[in-house]
Design a protein around this motif. Sequence first.
Motif, PDB file in Angstrom:
ATOM      1  N   VAL A  21      34.046  47.479  55.120  1.00 36.74           N
ATOM      2  CA  VAL A  21      33.963  48.932  55.367  1.00 36.74           C
ATOM      3  C   VAL A  21      35.243  49.501  55.981  1.00 36.74           C
ATOM      4  O   VAL A  21      35.228  50.553  56.590  1.00 36.74           O
ATOM      5  N   ASP A  62      36.445  48.009  64.404  1.00 30.81           N
ATOM      6  CA  ASP A  62      35.892  46.750  63.901  1.00 30.81           C
ATOM      7  C   ASP A  62      34.984  46.138  64.974  1.00 30.81           C
ATOM      8  O   ASP A  62      35.463  45.644  65.997  1.00 30.81           O
ATOM      9  N   LYS A  64      33.319  43.525  65.039  1.00 32.80           N
ATOM     10  CA  LYS A  64      33.484  42.073  65.254  1.00 32.80           C
ATOM     11  C   LYS A  64      34.642  41.775  66.202  1.00 32.80           C
ATOM     12  O   LYS A  64      34.745  40.681  66.732  1.00 32.80           O
ATOM     13  N   ILE A 130      27.421  52.672  73.209  1.00 37.22           N
ATOM     14  CA  ILE A 130      28.676  53.233  73.729  1.00 37.22           C
ATOM     15  C   ILE A 130      28.771  54.705  73.297  1.00 37.22           C
ATOM     16  O   ILE A 130      27.796  55.255  72.801  1.00 37.22           O
ATOM     17  N   ARG A 280      22.457  41.734  60.540  1.00 39.62           N
ATOM     18  CA  ARG A 280      23.179  41.513  59.285  1.00 39.62           C
ATOM     19  C   ARG A 280      23.361  40.021  59.011  1.00 39.62           C
ATOM     20  O   ARG A 280      23.308  39.579  57.860  1.00 39.62           O
ATOM     21  N   LYS A 284      22.015  35.993  55.877  1.00 39.47           N
ATOM     22  CA  LYS A 284      22.899  34.944  55.349  1.00 39.47           C
ATOM     23  C   LYS A 284      22.315  33.565  55.643  1.00 39.47           C
ATOM     24  O   LYS A 284      22.018  33.243  56.787  1.00 39.47           O
TER      25      LYS A 284
HETATM   26  C1  3H9 Z   1      33.719  52.707  67.127  1.00 37.86           C
HETATM   27  O1  3H9 Z   1      34.171  53.162  66.109  1.00 37.86           O
HETATM   28  C2  3H9 Z   1      34.361  52.895  68.476  1.00 37.86           C
HETATM   29  C3  3H9 Z   1      35.333  54.039  68.531  1.00 37.86           C
HETATM   30  O2  3H9 Z   1      34.669  55.249  68.808  1.00 37.86           O
HETATM   31  C4  3H9 Z   1      36.327  53.862  69.641  1.00 37.86           C
HETATM   32  C5  3H9 Z   1      37.208  52.677  69.583  1.00 37.86           C
HETATM   33  C6  3H9 Z   1      38.259  52.691  70.639  1.00 37.86           C
HETATM   34  N1  3H9 Z   1      33.026  46.931  61.934  1.00 37.86           N
HETATM   35  O3  3H9 Z   1      25.193  47.618  57.307  1.00 37.86           O
HETATM   36  P1  3H9 Z   1      25.633  46.843  56.117  1.00 37.86           P
HETATM   37  C7  3H9 Z   1      29.984  45.278  58.200  1.00 37.86           C
HETATM   38  S1  3H9 Z   1      32.343  51.708  67.115  1.00 37.86           S
HETATM   39  C8  3H9 Z   1      32.957  45.738  61.345  1.00 37.86           C
HETATM   40  O4  3H9 Z   1      24.835  45.681  55.704  1.00 37.86           O
HETATM   41  P2  3H9 Z   1      25.328  49.188  54.488  1.00 37.86           P
HETATM   42  C9  3H9 Z   1      28.638  44.658  58.504  1.00 37.86           C
HETATM   43  O5  3H9 Z   1      28.720  43.798  59.617  1.00 37.86           O
HETATM   44  C10 3H9 Z   1      31.931  51.553  65.417  1.00 37.86           C
HETATM   45  N2  3H9 Z   1      32.079  45.433  60.378  1.00 37.86           N
HETATM   46  O6  3H9 Z   1      25.901  47.760  54.838  1.00 37.86           O
HETATM   47  C11 3H9 Z   1      28.366  43.941  57.207  1.00 37.86           C
HETATM   48  O7  3H9 Z   1      29.158  42.768  57.217  1.00 37.86           O
HETATM   49  P3  3H9 Z   1      28.684  41.442  56.501  1.00 37.86           P
HETATM   50  C12 3H9 Z   1      31.218  52.741  64.916  1.00 37.86           C
HETATM   51  C13 3H9 Z   1      31.263  46.395  59.994  1.00 37.86           C
HETATM   52  O8  3H9 Z   1      25.962  49.574  53.227  1.00 37.86           O
HETATM   53  C14 3H9 Z   1      28.938  44.887  56.161  1.00 37.86           C
HETATM   54  O9  3H9 Z   1      29.843  45.733  56.878  1.00 37.86           O
HETATM   55  N3  3H9 Z   1      30.739  52.483  63.595  1.00 37.86           N
HETATM   56  C15 3H9 Z   1      31.278  47.668  60.564  1.00 37.86           C
HETATM   57  O10 3H9 Z   1      23.857  49.181  54.608  1.00 37.86           O
HETATM   58  C16 3H9 Z   1      27.916  45.719  55.471  1.00 37.86           C
HETATM   59  O11 3H9 Z   1      27.122  46.377  56.448  1.00 37.86           O
HETATM   60  C17 3H9 Z   1      29.486  52.046  63.364  1.00 37.86           C
HETATM   61  O12 3H9 Z   1      28.706  51.868  64.261  1.00 37.86           O
HETATM   62  C18 3H9 Z   1      32.220  47.922  61.573  1.00 37.86           C
HETATM   63  N4  3H9 Z   1      32.331  49.111  62.179  1.00 37.86           N
HETATM   64  O13 3H9 Z   1      25.853  50.155  55.653  1.00 37.86           O
HETATM   65  C19 3H9 Z   1      29.164  51.816  61.920  1.00 37.86           C
HETATM   66  N5  3H9 Z   1      30.319  48.417  59.984  1.00 37.86           N
HETATM   67  O14 3H9 Z   1      28.640  41.770  55.045  1.00 37.86           O
HETATM   68  C20 3H9 Z   1      28.088  50.817  61.802  1.00 37.86           C
HETATM   69  C21 3H9 Z   1      29.732  47.630  59.067  1.00 37.86           C
HETATM   70  O15 3H9 Z   1      29.697  40.448  56.908  1.00 37.86           O
HETATM   71  N6  3H9 Z   1      27.863  50.443  60.437  1.00 37.86           N
HETATM   72  N7  3H9 Z   1      30.293  46.410  59.072  1.00 37.86           N
HETATM   73  O16 3H9 Z   1      27.315  41.180  57.059  1.00 37.86           O
HETATM   74  C22 3H9 Z   1      26.931  51.026  59.663  1.00 37.86           C
HETATM   75  O17 3H9 Z   1      26.266  51.955  60.064  1.00 37.86           O
HETATM   76  C23 3H9 Z   1      26.710  50.450  58.305  1.00 37.86           C
HETATM   77  O18 3H9 Z   1      27.157  49.113  58.316  1.00 37.86           O
HETATM   78  C24 3H9 Z   1      27.422  51.193  57.153  1.00 37.86           C
HETATM   79  C25 3H9 Z   1      27.228  50.391  55.839  1.00 37.86           C
HETATM   80  C26 3H9 Z   1      26.795  52.565  56.999  1.00 37.86           C
HETATM   81  C27 3H9 Z   1      28.904  51.327  57.446  1.00 37.86           C
END
Ligand code: 3H9
Length: 699
Positions: A21, A62, A64, A130, A280, A284
């Motif tokens: 992503v 990210d 992770k 957060i 997630r 696996k």
């Molecule tokens: C942030 O941004 C902090 C900032 O404000 C400040 C920083 C200083 N990172 O859910 P899925 C992976 S906090 C890494 O099954 P879908 C997930 O682990 C972040 N990996 O698919 C999985 O990996 P794997 C704020 C991520 O199509 C794969 O993507 N963002 C991340 O049903 C597929 O995921 C969030 O909280 C990530 N950020 O949904 C977004 N996101 O294949 C959270 C996803 O290895 N994510 N992965 O198991 C989501 O809501 C959903 O994953 C998304 C896709 C809608 C993106």
Amino acid sequence: MTAEYKVHGPVAVITLANPPVNGLGLSTRQGIVDGLNRANDDAAVTSIVITGAGGAFSGGADIKEFGTDKSLQEPNLHSVIAAVENSPKPVVAAIHSVCMGGGLELALGCHYRVAAPGCSVALPEVKLGILPGAGGTQRLPRVLGVEAALNMIVSGEAIKSEMIGMLPGQKLFDKLVASPEELAAEALAFAQSVADVRPLPLVRNLPCKHPQGDAYFQFARNMVKGMSKNFPAPAKCVDAVEAATKRKFADGLLFERELFINLMWTPESRSLRHLFLAERAASKIPDVPSDTPKRDIKAVAVIGAGTMGGGIAMNFLNAGIPVKMLEMKQEALDRGIATIQKNYEAQVKKGKLKQDKYEQRMALLSTTLSYDDLKDADLVIEAVFEEIGVKEAVFKELDRVMKPGAILASNTSTLDVNKIANFTKRPQDVVGLHFFSPANVMKLLEVVRGDATAKDVLATVMAIAKKIKKTAVVSGVCDGFIGNRMIEQYGRQGGFLLDEGCTPEQVDKAMEKFGMAMGPFRMGDLAGNDIGWAIRKRRYTEKPDMKYSKTADLLCEKGRFGQKTGAGWYDYVPGKRDAIPNAEVVKMIEDHRASLGITPRKISDEEIVQRLVFALVNEAAYILEEGIANKASDIDVVYIFGYGFPVYRGGPLNYADEVGLFNVVQAMNRFAKNPLDDAAFWKPAPLLAKLAAEGKTFN
Ligand code: 3H9
């Protein structure tokens, strides 16, 4: 580097390329800064586009990388956004598919935003315990208005790009293109059209005010307080957005940063982040690669139209998959159909389901009294009486009629799936699918892998679980699988607590205060106390040395099986689920205690919680050691989604890790000294003892 750089005429395009992503990990962040530098150093480039490869603009920071050194290393997201804002050449974000968290914050730092329709836009940080930590709480209110932005930040919910940002007064997007296919070309054209604009617009320079600020934020605070008990982040989101309206931009940014860092260290956030990855990871399976071919599931059959069978059928109907239900008698089928109708009608009444959708779902349901009619189903799930002889008859029939390659599943919650598989001549096609009651509501699905279960069968059922919106966890074959095997030990401790001086109400209240959806005795009343009774009767012969409290047996001897009989540990009024304490039950416990010569003692809530939770933890350690669960996080997922364990504690093993395994073992050693408890039970499982001694954790 996980960002690509290409030049198209006078426009440089930086494409985030960090699958799945485009998480903004260190190398992606570095890639953006390098790309900006190259573009600004190249005299032929007049403007810059940032976009994402594959199925996302960016899912945000990210996840992770959190808690690792990389998350702290420069360039951090703040520095990246500062580099974007300070770019002398205009930077345009070309947004599509997914634009979340840090991804949206990056886009808000760009001078312009061009979006494709259908893109999920969110600041979902609150779901990870957060808040947006790279300016989201300061910039989003400036482009969406304070109220719309706060709603998005506090809820974390995604909104489609076509629904926001282009309304009057909102400035989230400068352009919404007609279709995702046009985004690349339109963004390039847009970038060229603004090449000469100076000064470049910055979101930070926009005003941020609410006409009735104090009253509105007080109202928001009250709302959030009521809805987010035990979760510190939502209230901090309100504080941060309020700061956007009251402080200078730079001060607001600093304040947001401070709140972000503080939240990141809370156990609630650690638990929520753990759960995000655990959920997630559960899909696996170590020896079943993700490219394992899957069987086609176009039609499903369900044996049994009782509460369980009906609930199971609804999951597939909801996903648009036709279901044929089989029963022995027409009246049973009629009753089953009526229950399904009643459930759907209740949803229609509440406005949760449209009438036409309800009709479409019912049209996918058919019934039969004959096994021969099931032969074409791709997956058949048995939900009949929990008795091995009954299962044998069903599986022999299924073996006779089902087409080759059909998956034969049992919804058993305790019986041996290997034995069931061996009733057929195709054990490779047999698997356990343990749904939790009510099956149309509960998210957990335990997938029980028999010794012979084929890998493509596992891959198929894991995929179908996702389709019907279940969280599936694989369990090996053992008595009770992961969840019920652990709950048996939890129940045993509950019994000892009664013998020693507690009332059911005291134990339930302590556990509910800890965060369990229901204490053990209310849960027993809901599930039916007769189920535990049947298991214990088996144990008394199988394991005569195992110590049990007799109170639950005495309760069952009175016919107090729980909600279904209107009386269990508590009394129930017909049609209501409120548990009303019953003086006779309390007297029964006291009399039994007296008959054992036990003088009751006052037991603290802390001891209650520790004994019950550590009972789960120790059994979980055996389950891991025996390979029944593939990983510790799977066990946490089972308890969160199937047993009402508090989300903000991340599951029993995450909780044990938070407490510290050394401390867990110390407490267990103390409990072992209690003569009214079971010393053998409190002997730490070898894995737990080893991890504790090495200062390690489960997860
Ligand atoms: C942030 O941004 C902090 C900032 O404000 C400040 C920083 C200083 N990172 O859910 P899925 C992976 S906090 C890494 O099954 P879908 C997930 O682990 C972040 N990996 O698919 C999985 O990996 P794997 C704020 C991520 O199509 C794969 O993507 N963002 C991340 O049903 C597929 O995921 C969030 O909280 C990530 N950020 O949904 C977004 N996101 O294949 C959270 C996803 O290895 N994510 N992965 O198991 C989501 O809501 C959903 O994953 C998304 C896709 C809608 C993106």
